[in-house]
Design an enzyme around this catalytic site. Structure first.
Site, short mmCIF file in Angstrom:
data_model
loop_
_atom_site.label_atom_id
_atom_site.label_comp_id
_atom_site.label_asym_id
_atom_site.label_seq_id
_atom_site.Cartn_x
_atom_site.Cartn_y
_atom_site.Cartn_z
N ASP A 1 51.86 35.41 30.79
CA ASP A 1 50.71 36.13 31.35
C ASP A 1 49.84 35.09 32.05
O ASP A 1 49.39 34.13 31.42
CB ASP A 1 49.96 36.82 30.20
CG ASP A 1 48.92 37.82 30.69
OD1 ASP A 1 48.47 37.70 31.86
OD2 ASP A 1 48.54 38.71 29.90
N ASP B 1 45.44 39.08 37.78
CA ASP B 1 45.91 38.98 36.39
C ASP B 1 47.28 39.65 36.37
O ASP B 1 47.40 40.83 36.72
CB ASP B 1 44.89 39.70 35.50
CG ASP B 1 45.23 39.67 34.02
OD1 ASP B 1 46.23 39.03 33.62
OD2 ASP B 1 44.47 40.30 33.25
N HIS C 1 42.39 46.80 31.97
CA HIS C 1 40.95 46.63 32.07
C HIS C 1 40.51 46.55 33.52
O HIS C 1 41.29 46.18 34.39
CB HIS C 1 40.54 45.35 31.36
CG HIS C 1 41.41 44.17 31.71
ND1 HIS C 1 41.11 43.28 32.70
CD2 HIS C 1 42.63 43.77 31.22
CE1 HIS C 1 42.09 42.38 32.80
NE2 HIS C 1 43.03 42.66 31.91
N HIS D 1 37.41 41.00 31.74
CA HIS D 1 37.45 42.30 31.07
C HIS D 1 36.12 43.00 31.27
O HIS D 1 35.19 42.85 30.49
CB HIS D 1 37.75 42.13 29.57
CG HIS D 1 39.11 41.55 29.33
ND1 HIS D 1 39.40 40.76 28.26
CD2 HIS D 1 40.25 41.62 30.05
CE1 HIS D 1 40.67 40.38 28.32
NE2 HIS D 1 41.21 40.89 29.40
N GLU E 1 48.46 47.05 32.16
CA GLU E 1 49.39 46.21 31.42
C GLU E 1 49.98 46.90 30.19
O GLU E 1 49.48 46.76 29.09
CB GLU E 1 48.73 44.89 31.03
CG GLU E 1 47.36 44.97 30.42
CD GLU E 1 46.79 43.57 30.13
OE1 GLU E 1 47.51 42.72 29.60
OE2 GLU E 1 45.61 43.34 30.46
N GLU F 1 52.52 43.43 33.75
CA GLU F 1 51.14 43.60 34.22
C GLU F 1 51.01 43.32 35.72
O GLU F 1 51.61 42.38 36.23
CB GLU F 1 50.18 42.66 33.46
CG GLU F 1 48.73 42.77 33.90
CD GLU F 1 47.78 41.91 33.07
OE1 GLU F 1 48.23 40.90 32.49
OE2 GLU F 1 46.58 42.24 33.02
MN MN Z 1 44.94 41.68 31.75
MN MN Z 2 47.11 39.30 31.74
#
Ligand code: MN
Ligand code: MN
Length: 356
Positions: free
Chosen positions: A139, A150, A218, A226, A250, A342
């Protein structure tokens, strides 16, 4: 990184003000309250910082969002290429973080390399001897002036049919969720976060697995990973409406019971309060964190490079003084395997772009 939901909470109060429907709001929600709060450069407020940005840079915030996404996407391909079984996790994380910088971005958080039942929030420590194996989730985050991408992939390092099925289910759930979002936004129909969760849950359950119910996607704002709305991985019946903005979706998939519990401290921290600590070394480290990471997550491995072995002492002091939050590792509660996929998506009026 992922957001952990506490006690069935489906959103945060800070999400209310962004729950509007015009494109202008994207600009509004990106007001940089976090950077103004922690900035060492004395910015008076978020508006000042936004004006400064438009004056001083030939790139719009949307350009930066898209560029961060392009870099994240390239780095993901790079990660797929270099990762081999038995490679040191620290080598994987360091290589990925270097690649992000080589391509002109900055890591938006420490690269997470979580294996098997570890769902998220494992980043190697500075002297980590763990090696890649099993079902590895990578990630990674990239930011350009606080504008974040992200994204995450899962890799099977065992040639295991079960791992491959879990990974495929996470990819299918993500794809179906993005397809739903695109369709509804393009038709200018109302879309709730609960509908996205429902699509993710249905997809995963149709493959015979379960989504992780207390991990979620998020909303993202400038220097705020977030922010605002939570994107659930289950049908939580939330009626919060998706408006223009930046979001990470995600899905997490498991062959276990579908819940995570907190594990050991992860060595991943976030600045939460800039109040002055007692010792000079803690003050020095805090100042560095504020300047370098603002309110984005960082890790002890990064700080050891700058402050050496004094880092552990300083971080302990800052945590005790209430300056930092340390994220726990997140573990599937029946110790079963977890896969994750994600993407970050940018929603403007009537248009959805997958940035990563
Ligand atoms: Mn994330
Ligand atoms: Mn992530």
């Amino acid at each position: 990184m992922t957001e952990k939901q506490y006690g069935g909470q489906t959103g945060r109060s800070s999400g209310e003000k962004v729950n509007k429907t015009s494109d202008n709001n994207l600009k509004q929600i990106t007001t940089n309250k976090v950077s103004s709060k922690f900035s060492q450069q004395g910015r008076a407020d978020g508006i000042a910082s936004r004006e400064e940005e438009t004056k001083s840079s030939k790139f719009s915030y949307q350009d930066k969002i898209l560029l961060a996404g392009q870099i994240a996407s390239k780095v993901k391909e790079y990660a797929k290429k270099i990762i081999k079984k038995n490679m040191l996790l620290s080598e994987i994380a360091e290589n990925i973080e270097s690649k992000i910088q080589e391509l002109g971005g900055k890591p938006a958080f420490p690269v997470n390399t979580s294996i098997n039942e570890l769902a998220a929030h494992y980043t190697p420590s500075h002297n980590d001897s763990s090696i890649a194996h099993g079902l590895l989730k990578v990630d990674l985050g990239v930011h350009i002036d606080g504008w974040i991408a992200d994204t995450a992939i899962s890799i099977d390092l065992e040639n295991s049919e079960e791992n491959k099925k879990l990974i495929q289910a996470s990819k299918d759930a993500l794809e179906n969720a993005i397809e739903l979002v695109s369709k509804k936004i393009e038709k200018k129909e109302i879309l709730t976060t609960g509908e996205i969760g429902k699509k993710i849950q249905e997809t995963i359950e149709s493959k015979g697995f379960l989504p992780i119910i207390n991990l979620s996607g998020h909303q993202i704002e400038k220097y705020n990973l977030h922010a605002g709305l939570t994107i659930p991985n289950i049908d939580n019946k939330s009626t919060e409406i998706i408006s223009p903005g930046l979001y990470a979706i995600e899905p997490f998939v498991t062959n276990g019971n579908g819940k995570i519990r907190d594990g050991k401290p992860s060595g991943i921290y976030m600045l939460t309060n800039p109040k002055t600590p007692r010792t000079p070394i803690a003050r020095e480290v805090l100042e560095y964190i504020g300047e370098k990471y603002q309110a984005l997550p960082f890790c002890s491995r990064w700080l050891v490079k700058k402050f050496g072995m004094k880092t552990t002492f300083a971080l302990k002091q800052l945590e005790e003084n209430g300056n930092l939050h340390q994220f726990p590792q997140l573990i599937e509660s029946s110790n079963s395997k977890v896969a994750q996929a994600e993407h970050t998506i940018l929603i403007t009026n009537g248009k959805v772009s997958v940035t990563t």
